[in-house]
Design an enzyme around this catalytic site. Structure first.
Site, PDB file in Angstrom:
ATOM      1  N   SER A 139      26.763  11.833  32.532  1.00  0.00           N
ATOM      2  CA  SER A 139      25.379  12.223  32.250  1.00  0.00           C
ATOM      3  C   SER A 139      25.093  12.442  31.074  1.00  0.00           C
ATOM      4  O   SER A 139      25.975  12.920  30.100  1.00  0.00           O
ATOM      5  CB  SER A 139      25.018  13.391  33.425  1.00  0.00           C
ATOM      6  OG  SER A 139      23.935  13.756  33.240  1.00  0.00           O
ATOM      7  N   TYR A 152      27.786  21.965  37.274  1.00  0.00           N
ATOM      8  CA  TYR A 152      27.343  20.309  37.300  1.00  0.00           C
ATOM      9  C   TYR A 152      27.671  19.845  35.875  1.00  0.00           C
ATOM     10  O   TYR A 152      28.372  18.938  35.558  1.00  0.00           O
ATOM     11  CB  TYR A 152      26.246  20.120  37.798  1.00  0.00           C
ATOM     12  CG  TYR A 152      25.529  18.581  37.840  1.00  0.00           C
ATOM     13  CD1 TYR A 152      26.187  17.771  38.521  1.00  0.00           C
ATOM     14  CD2 TYR A 152      24.766  18.314  36.450  1.00  0.00           C
ATOM     15  CE1 TYR A 152      25.854  16.243  38.238  1.00  0.00           C
ATOM     16  CE2 TYR A 152      24.378  16.956  36.630  1.00  0.00           C
ATOM     17  CZ  TYR A 152      24.960  16.058  37.301  1.00  0.00           C
ATOM     18  OH  TYR A 152      24.666  14.551  37.137  1.00  0.00           O
TER      19      TYR A 152
HETATM   20  N1  LIG Z   1      19.503  10.933  39.230  1.00  0.00           N
HETATM   21  C1  LIG Z   1      19.764  11.560  37.756  1.00  0.00           C
HETATM   22  O1  LIG Z   1      18.961  11.972  37.353  1.00  0.00           O
HETATM   23  C2  LIG Z   1      21.073  11.424  37.292  1.00  0.00           C
HETATM   24  C3  LIG Z   1      21.159  11.483  35.960  1.00  0.00           C
HETATM   25  C4  LIG Z   1      22.424  11.395  35.273  1.00  0.00           C
HETATM   26  C5  LIG Z   1      23.497  11.135  35.972  1.00  0.00           C
HETATM   27  N2  LIG Z   1      23.544  10.873  37.441  1.00  0.00           N
HETATM   28  C6  LIG Z   1      24.771  10.516  38.044  1.00  0.00           C
HETATM   29  O2  LIG Z   1      24.997   9.519  38.641  1.00  0.00           O
HETATM   30  C7  LIG Z   1      25.459   9.428  39.845  1.00  0.00           C
HETATM   31  C8  LIG Z   1      24.611   8.814  40.918  1.00  0.00           C
HETATM   32  O3  LIG Z   1      23.530   9.684  41.152  1.00  0.00           O
HETATM   33  P1  LIG Z   1      22.178   9.160  42.013  1.00  0.00           P
HETATM   34  O4  LIG Z   1      20.989   9.791  41.288  1.00  0.00           O
HETATM   35  O5  LIG Z   1      22.127   7.773  42.137  1.00  0.00           O
HETATM   36  O6  LIG Z   1      22.455   9.993  43.256  1.00  0.00           O
HETATM   37  P2  LIG Z   1      21.804   9.533  44.885  1.00  0.00           P
HETATM   38  O7  LIG Z   1      20.783   8.868  45.009  1.00  0.00           O
HETATM   39  O8  LIG Z   1      21.958  10.931  45.392  1.00  0.00           O
HETATM   40  O9  LIG Z   1      23.109   8.834  45.301  1.00  0.00           O
HETATM   41  C9  LIG Z   1      24.570   9.487  45.615  1.00  0.00           C
HETATM   42  C10 LIG Z   1      25.379   8.208  46.331  1.00  0.00           C
HETATM   43  O10 LIG Z   1      26.713   9.003  46.188  1.00  0.00           O
HETATM   44  C11 LIG Z   1      26.954   9.256  47.649  1.00  0.00           C
HETATM   45  N3  LIG Z   1      27.604  10.205  47.777  1.00  0.00           N
HETATM   46  C12 LIG Z   1      27.296  11.887  47.640  1.00  0.00           C
HETATM   47  N4  LIG Z   1      28.162  12.440  48.036  1.00  0.00           N
HETATM   48  C13 LIG Z   1      29.076  11.938  48.419  1.00  0.00           C
HETATM   49  C14 LIG Z   1      30.381  11.984  48.817  1.00  0.00           C
HETATM   50  N5  LIG Z   1      30.680  13.464  49.114  1.00  0.00           N
HETATM   51  N6  LIG Z   1      31.325  11.251  49.448  1.00  0.00           N
HETATM   52  C15 LIG Z   1      30.845   9.998  49.319  1.00  0.00           C
HETATM   53  N7  LIG Z   1      29.820   9.618  48.842  1.00  0.00           N
HETATM   54  C16 LIG Z   1      28.894  10.428  48.242  1.00  0.00           C
HETATM   55  C17 LIG Z   1      25.761   9.192  48.464  1.00  0.00           C
HETATM   56  O11 LIG Z   1      25.750   8.850  49.752  1.00  0.00           O
HETATM   57  P3  LIG Z   1      25.844   9.764  50.941  1.00  0.00           P
HETATM   58  O12 LIG Z   1      24.899  11.170  50.654  1.00  0.00           O
HETATM   59  O13 LIG Z   1      25.621   8.894  52.123  1.00  0.00           O
HETATM   60  O14 LIG Z   1      27.120  10.171  50.854  1.00  0.00           O
HETATM   61  C18 LIG Z   1      24.911   8.103  47.675  1.00  0.00           C
HETATM   62  O15 LIG Z   1      25.538   6.698  48.078  1.00  0.00           O
HETATM   63  C19 LIG Z   1      25.824  10.935  40.152  1.00  0.00           C
HETATM   64  O16 LIG Z   1      27.306  10.927  39.568  1.00  0.00           O
HETATM   65  C20 LIG Z   1      25.051  11.429  39.230  1.00  0.00           C
HETATM   66  O17 LIG Z   1      25.585  12.783  38.785  1.00  0.00           O
HETATM   67  C21 LIG Z   1      22.380  10.998  37.981  1.00  0.00           C
END
Ligand SMILES: NC(=O)c1ccc[n+]([C@@H]2O[C@H](COP(=O)([O-])OP(=O)(O)OC[C@H]3O[C@@H](n4cnc5c(N)ncnc54)[C@H](OP(=O)(O)O)[C@@H]3O)[C@@H](O)[C@H]2O)c1
Length: 255
Positions: A139, A152
């Protein structure tokens, strides 16, 4: 060449958007997440839109031993992974002193331990087969101090540092490794981490926009990808300013 892509957290958000890209390019995807129903919806969408081969595995990756469980499943089903996308991650906005310790530990387990363990389990096979790509979702937080989300931010600094070191270790081999460092991106993550209302989160990128750039970087096998022109200068700004000032500013925007 058709490849098999394992995407942790591939049922929604950035993981699902990446799954669409891989399916568009005719690859087979294996999506792992907790919610069975969201996995089923994701599978149906990908199969209908791209006629792709989509496998799913419901598994809580924040539980110790889950990486081994996942690899056991791969062995049993005779699935060889060419591309690993370590995408699943969680965040929580809390002052550290009063943070829920269970949430803190499960965040570390998912964002740090599981990602490391899964990489360690799958990398030797990739080296042996002389092909592979490991893509770690860090991130922009990995470059910054993150008061009120200290664990985080530290977990993402780990992912970034780990990936950079691994990239050097793997230089000259047929296995690539990439750290993806998105800025604020509109997914369900922000609401879950309780930051969607924060001043810091205004002007977040759409998931499609971010993924378009991320996927181009993946194809180019870049070591670090920072999508969004507003995010790209952040590492340079951080290096130019005193750490105390950055920490103070971050505490203000991320109250
Ligand atoms: N969105 C942002 O602003 C942002 C910015 C920088 C980096 N990121 C990083 O990008 C990645 C994806 O984020 P996102 O924003 O796409 O998140 P999201 O929309 O909340 O999706 C998260 C995904 O991970 C799965 N997940 C969460 N906890 C889990 C667990 N304990 N076991 C298995 N699967 C799990 C969720 O499915 P279930 O809930 O069904 O398990 C979902 O498929 C993360 O690593 C996050 O830190 C995000």
């Amino acid at each position: 060449m058709q490849q098999v892509v394992l995407i942790t957290g591939g049922s929604k958000g950035i993981g699902f958007a990446l799954a669409k890209k891989f399916c568009q390019d005719n690859h087979v995807v294996l999506l792992v997440a907790r919610s069975k129903s969201e996995l089923a919806t994701a599978k149906k969408t990908l199969e209908q839109q791209y006629r792709a081969k989509v496998l799913t595995l419901p598994l809580d990756l924040s539980v110790a031993g889950s990486a081994k469980q996942l690899v056991k499943f791969l062995t049993k089903e005779k699935i060889t992974i060419d591309i690993l996308v370590n995408n699943a991650g969680s965040g929580d906005k809390q002052a550290f002193a009063t943070a829920d310790s269970e949430k803190v530990l499960s965040m570390l387990q998912l964002n740090v331990i599981m990602l490391t363990e899964l990489t360690h389990l799958l990398l030797p096979g990739m080296l042996k087969r002389n092909r592979g790509h490991i893509i770690n979702l860090a991130s922009i937080a990995g470059y910054l101090p993150g008061p009120n989300m200290a664990v985080y931010y530290a977990s993402k600094a780990y992912v970034l540092s780990f990936t950079r070191s691994l990239a050097e270790e793997l230089r000259g081999t047929a296995v690539a490794v990439t750290a993806v460092c998105p800025g604020r991106t509109k997914t369900a993550f922000a609401a879950r981490a309780q930051i969607d209302e924060a001043l810091f989160f205004r002007g977040a990128q759409s998931v499609e926009q971010a993924t378009e750039e991320i996927y181009r970087g993946i194809l180019a096998k870049k070591t670090e990808i920072i999508p969004g022109f507003l995010n790209k200068p952040i590492p340079f700004i951080v290096r130019a300013l005193p750490v105390w000032l950055i920490s103070r500013l971050m505490a203000k925007v991320q109250r």
